[in-house]
Design a protein around this motif. Structure first.
Motif, short mmCIF file in Angstrom:
data_model
loop_
_atom_site.label_atom_id
_atom_site.label_comp_id
_atom_site.label_asym_id
_atom_site.label_seq_id
_atom_site.Cartn_x
_atom_site.Cartn_y
_atom_site.Cartn_z
N GLU A 112 15.46 -2.42 1.60
CA GLU A 112 14.76 -1.16 1.38
C GLU A 112 13.54 -1.43 0.51
OE1 GLU A 112 14.44 2.60 2.63
OE2 GLU A 112 16.24 1.40 3.00
N GLY A 171 4.93 -4.30 -2.27
CA GLY A 171 6.26 -3.92 -1.83
C GLY A 171 7.32 -4.51 -2.74
N TYR A 201 14.40 -8.36 -8.21
CA TYR A 201 13.53 -7.93 -7.12
C TYR A 201 12.62 -9.06 -6.63
CZ TYR A 201 14.75 -3.23 -8.78
OH TYR A 201 15.44 -2.10 -9.16
N GLY A 232 6.77 6.01 -9.87
CA GLY A 232 5.93 5.51 -8.80
C GLY A 232 4.50 5.22 -9.24
N ARG A 255 10.07 -0.44 -1.49
CA ARG A 255 9.34 0.65 -2.13
C ARG A 255 7.91 0.18 -2.35
NH1 ARG A 255 10.98 3.99 -7.63
NH2 ARG A 255 9.26 5.52 -7.49
N TRP A 256 6.96 0.93 -1.80
CA TRP A 256 5.56 0.52 -1.85
C TRP A 256 4.82 1.22 -2.98
CZ3 TRP A 256 3.93 -3.55 0.80
CH2 TRP A 256 4.65 -3.94 1.94
N LEU A 306 9.16 2.21 -11.72
CA LEU A 306 10.18 2.48 -10.70
C LEU A 306 10.68 3.91 -10.78
CD1 LEU A 306 12.23 -0.85 -11.00
CD2 LEU A 306 10.54 -0.25 -9.26
#
Length: 489
Positions: A278, A270, A237, A349, A280-281, A346
């Motif tokens: 894509e 992010g 990531y 959240g 993910r925040w 992950l």
């Protein structure tokens, strides 16, 4: 010491300049040197093999109105090590803006603390346009070349890592340019980068392959223009950010660029797959972070470490001069900058945070072998209170909380330190620390080499440079094995 002057920039700065960030430790250089077989006090380790590079801000013309230390023209320094000896080179980065101002004999573009409308030319670079691309912030080595960059975006300039001659620009750079703090993954030989601007989508992220070709570029939409300064990466990531300290949108419409901190807004991180789009925040406590040290994956969590600011907008010191008020944003104790950890789950959240140190430090580096992997040690800089001057090294042990410090001494200031693993190292801190210092007492600069396991013991070697250099910021290390022609030279 075998020394030769190989160049000199045309400067129009006054000889009696009294600007607080163009004098003393920040006095700029105009001379370019070639120096071989440098004078050494102590002993250079025989297995130290490669180059230490540092970028500095070296203004050659007075500012149009207000000079900020990040405005100076980029000058790269290199100290090379092989067989127990060392050499030195320094060169200005021949950016388009530098060459244009050399020809004009004056400053042509407004700096960071000035309105872009002051610029004498309509063209320009940077996230807010009509700025000079000074390429004076960061330096990395990728695909056999050194790459200098500017924190408000611009061209990535390619330099020969041994001679520091400017080769050209990276041809793959997007139209927004590239921000400083590109990241090189030594395991994949990929370069990760981001760029930002005042127009939608406001942020972009990309990856360059080991063949120096763009392999991925994606938009990262944000609610408005932001001021990201760094990024991080794990094995799979990239981690980008949307912090609540950014330009005031109403002032941007008037051509003014003043940042404001919004404590009622969360920090957002992010997480995007390395070659994906894509995002993910994750939301965390409001803050601002200039620099991250490392990130890695721990099961379902991503761990991110960096220097959290407790007061991103320090109180305005009324009664002090304009420059003291402006540069409160560079004083660690006023911003309360400490090493910090975020954990992003992950699966759920959730975000967890913890402070890793009570000491004010910044400009953290680690062993390159541990990038994007779990690690134990971070090497950071301490700062002279109230000034943008690094006065020592701290070794943070993230497992025990122990901190080991070495202070350069009164009137001696350093820069970002590189950690160099020893060949066939047996421990994470089995290696060397390398940095450059500016000594105002002896009017000299040296390259210092420490044992990374025991930095408090002091330098193993002090290597004298031919001239006292200007205080600067970011640095990089490249082993000889990553340098074309190193062993044939």
């Amino acid at each position: 010491m075998d020394v030769e002057i190989v160049g000199r920039a045309l400067s129009t700065l006054p000889g009696d300049d009294d600007h607080p960030y163009r004098t003393g430790p920040w006095k700029p250089q105009t001379t370019e040197w070639r120096a071989d077989d440098l004078e050494v006090t102590g002993e250079i380790p025989a297995d130290l093999d490669g180059i230490y590079l540092r970028n500095t801000e070296n203004p050659v013309h007075p500012a149009l109105k207000l000079y900020h230390p990040f405005d100076g023209d980029g000058m790269i320094h290199v100290v090379g090590f092989r067989d127990g000896k060392a050499f030195y080179r320094n060169r200005f980065v021949r950016t388009d803006g530098f060459l244009a101002e050399q020809e004009a004999g004056e400053a042509l573009w407004a700096g960071i603390a000035e309105r872009p409308a002051l610029s004498k030319r309509e063209d320009g670079w940077g996230a807010r346009t009509r700025m000079k691309d000074a390429s004076s912030t960061d330096i990395v080595v990728h695909a056999g070349q050194a790459l200098s960059s500017f924190w408000q975006c611009g061209d990535l300039y390619r330099l020969d890592p041994l001679t520091l001659e400017t080769v050209g620009k990276s041809p793959w750079a997007p139209d927004w340019g590239v921000s400083a703090h590109t990241k090189v993954d030594d395991r994949t030989d990929e370069l990760l980068f981001f760029s930002y601007a005042t127009e939608a989508p406001y942020l972009r992220y990309g990856v360059v392959g080991p063949d120096n070709r763009l392999k991925h570029l994606t938009d990262i939409p944000l609610p408005g223009p932001r001021l990201p300064h760094d990024m991080a990466f794990t094995e799979n990531y990239a981690i980008l950010n949307d912090f609540p300290l950014f330009w005031d949108p109403e002032l941007i419409a008037q051509g003014k660029y003043a940042s404001r901190f919004h404590p009622d807004m969360p920090s957002r991180f992010g997480v995007v797959p390395r070659l994906g789009s894509e995002v993910r925040w994750f939301e965390a406590e409001p803050t601002y972070v200039l620099h991250f040290t490392n990130a890695y994956e721990d099961g379902d969590e991503i761990v991110l470490d960096g220097f959290r600011q407790g007061r991103p907008e320090p109180p305005d010191p009324r009664g002090e001069g304009v420059y003291q008020r402006m540069f409160r944003f560079l004083a660690l104790e006023r911003m309360e900058t400490t090493l910090h950890r975020w954990r992003f789950d992950l699966r759920t959240g959730q975000v967890k945070e913890e402070r890793l140190s009570e000491r004010y430090t910044e400009f953290g580096t680690i062993s390159p072998d541990r990038a994007a992997r779990p690690y134990r040690y971070a090497y950071a800089a301490t700062q002279k209170p109230g000034w943008f001057l690094m006065d020592g090294i701290v070794k943070h042990d993230l497992h025990t909380g122990r901190e080991e410090q070495y202070a350069y001494g009164d009137g001696v200031f350093g820069s970002e330190t590189a950690m160099v693993p020893r060949a066939n190292s047996t421990a994470e801190d089995d290696g060397y620390l390398v940095t450059l210092t500016t000594d105002m007492n002896a009017d000299r600069s040296e390259c210092l080499v420490f044992d990374a396991a025991r930095p408090a013991d002091g330098p193993l070697a002090r290597i004298r440079l031919p001239e006292r250099i200007s205080s600067g910021t970011h640095a990089a290390w490249a082993p000889g094995s990553a340098l074309p022609g190193w062993y044939e030279a």
